[in-house]
Scaffold this motif. Structure first.
Motif, PDB file in Angstrom:
ATOM      1  N   LYS A   9       0.870  -1.179   0.000  1.00 11.38           N
ATOM      2  CA  LYS A   9       0.000   0.000   0.000  1.00 11.38           C
ATOM      3  C   LYS A   9       0.901   1.222   0.000  1.00 11.38           C
ATOM      4  CE  LYS A   9      -3.756   2.134   2.668  1.00 11.38           C
ATOM      5  NZ  LYS A   9      -4.241   2.940   1.609  1.00 11.38           N
ATOM      6  N   ALA A  10       0.739   2.053  -1.023  1.00  3.54           N
ATOM      7  CA  ALA A  10       1.566   3.249  -1.169  1.00  3.54           C
ATOM      8  C   ALA A  10       0.965   4.422  -0.406  1.00  3.54           C
ATOM      9  CB  ALA A  10       1.690   3.613  -2.646  1.00  3.54           C
ATOM     10  N   ASP A  18      -2.836   8.956  -8.453  1.00  2.00           N
ATOM     11  CA  ASP A  18      -2.185   7.661  -8.535  1.00  2.00           C
ATOM     12  C   ASP A  18      -0.696   7.829  -8.232  1.00  2.00           C
ATOM     13  OD1 ASP A  18      -4.639   6.690  -9.348  1.00  2.00           O
ATOM     14  OD2 ASP A  18      -4.101   6.578 -11.465  1.00  2.00           O
ATOM     15  N   GLU A  19      -0.060   6.739  -7.814  1.00  2.13           N
ATOM     16  CA  GLU A  19       1.355   6.796  -7.420  1.00  2.13           C
ATOM     17  C   GLU A  19       2.106   5.619  -8.042  1.00  2.13           C
ATOM     18  OE1 GLU A  19       4.573   8.408  -5.227  1.00  2.13           O
ATOM     19  OE2 GLU A  19       2.560   9.203  -5.379  1.00  2.13           O
ATOM     20  N   HIS A  20       3.186   5.901  -8.743  1.00  3.64           N
ATOM     21  CA  HIS A  20       4.053   4.849  -9.270  1.00  3.64           C
ATOM     22  C   HIS A  20       5.002   4.401  -8.165  1.00  3.64           C
ATOM     23  CE1 HIS A  20       3.115   5.071 -13.578  1.00  3.64           C
ATOM     24  NE2 HIS A  20       2.819   6.331 -13.296  1.00  3.64           N
ATOM     25  N   ILE A  21       5.123   3.085  -7.985  1.00  7.00           N
ATOM     26  CA  ILE A  21       6.105   2.550  -7.044  1.00  7.00           C
ATOM     27  C   ILE A  21       6.852   1.406  -7.723  1.00  7.00           C
ATOM     28  CG2 ILE A  21       4.873   3.207  -4.943  1.00  7.00           C
ATOM     29  CD1 ILE A  21       3.933   0.325  -4.677  1.00  7.00           C
ATOM     30  N   ILE A  22       8.031   1.138  -7.227  1.00  9.55           N
ATOM     31  CA  ILE A  22       8.841   0.040  -7.745  1.00  9.55           C
ATOM     32  C   ILE A  22       8.896  -1.036  -6.677  1.00  9.55           C
ATOM     33  CG2 ILE A  22      11.142  -0.656  -8.495  1.00  9.55           C
ATOM     34  CD1 ILE A  22      11.475   2.240  -9.534  1.00  9.55           C
ATOM     35  N   VAL A  23       8.543  -2.262  -7.062  1.00 10.09           N
ATOM     36  CA  VAL A  23       8.627  -3.411  -6.166  1.00 10.09           C
ATOM     37  C   VAL A  23       9.939  -4.131  -6.472  1.00 10.09           C
ATOM     38  CG1 VAL A  23       7.583  -5.599  -5.477  1.00 10.09           C
ATOM     39  CG2 VAL A  23       6.126  -3.650  -6.056  1.00 10.09           C
ATOM     40  N   VAL A  40       4.912  -0.627 -10.623  1.00 11.51           N
ATOM     41  CA  VAL A  40       3.461  -0.814 -10.592  1.00 11.51           C
ATOM     42  C   VAL A  40       2.802   0.531 -10.293  1.00 11.51           C
ATOM     43  CG1 VAL A  40       3.509  -3.237  -9.933  1.00 11.51           C
ATOM     44  CG2 VAL A  40       3.511  -1.503  -8.166  1.00 11.51           C
ATOM     45  N   LEU A  41       1.545   0.645 -10.662  1.00 12.97           N
ATOM     46  CA  LEU A  41       0.785   1.871 -10.427  1.00 12.97           C
ATOM     47  C   LEU A  41      -0.206   1.639  -9.296  1.00 12.97           C
ATOM     48  CD1 LEU A  41       0.213   4.777 -11.315  1.00 12.97           C
ATOM     49  CD2 LEU A  41      -1.462   3.852 -12.923  1.00 12.97           C
ATOM     50  N   ALA A  69       9.339   4.438  -3.609  1.00 14.75           N
ATOM     51  CA  ALA A  69       8.462   5.473  -4.166  1.00 14.75           C
ATOM     52  C   ALA A  69       9.236   6.333  -5.161  1.00 14.75           C
ATOM     53  CB  ALA A  69       7.900   6.339  -3.039  1.00 14.75           C
ATOM     54  N   CYS A  70       8.513   7.105  -5.947  1.00 18.33           N
ATOM     55  CA  CYS A  70       9.161   7.943  -6.955  1.00 18.33           C
ATOM     56  C   CYS A  70      10.052   9.019  -6.332  1.00 18.33           C
ATOM     57  CB  CYS A  70       8.131   8.548  -7.900  1.00 18.33           C
ATOM     58  SG  CYS A  70       6.898   9.578  -7.109  1.00 18.33           S
ATOM     59  N   ASP A  71       9.823   9.351  -5.071  1.00 15.92           N
ATOM     60  CA  ASP A  71      10.686  10.334  -4.402  1.00 15.92           C
ATOM     61  C   ASP A  71      11.890   9.681  -3.730  1.00 15.92           C
ATOM     62  OD1 ASP A  71       9.561   9.108  -2.191  1.00 15.92           O
ATOM     63  OD2 ASP A  71       8.837  10.961  -1.264  1.00 15.92           O
TER      64      ASP A  71
END
Length: 87
Positions: A9-10, A18-23, A40-41, A69-71
């Motif tokens: 959960k982002a 929406d939030e892009h995250i990298i698994v 994943v989005l 996270a993107c940051d």
């Protein structure tokens, strides 16, 4: 026995977006060598929850996973494992 399911959960940077995250999935806790890295989005409609099924893994193997996270913020590390091979 050749797959794991990762749920996450982002925390969105901006509410309502929406939030892009990298698994990331690795055999070692340091993530020195990644087994999988997949973007994943995390959508607002799913309350920023994501799931990723990762196939083609060896049976009876421990893996560590985390999200980035993107940051650049990194989640706590989770642990999972594939099921043993059938007899």
């Amino acid at each position: 026995p050749d797959a794991v399911m990762v749920w996450a959960k982002a925390e969105p940077m901006l509410a309502g977006q929406d939030e892009h995250i990298i698994v990331q999935l690795s055999r070692d806790e340091t993530f020195h060598t990644l087994t999988v890295e997949h973007e994943v989005l995390a959508r607002v409609e799913s309350d920023h929850s994501v799931r990723l099924r990762i196939n083609g893994l060896p049976p009876d193997t421990t893996y560590y996973f985390r999200c980035v996270a993107c940051d650049g913020a990194v989640s706590r590390t989770g642990r999972t494992w594939t099921a043993p091979a059938p007899d």
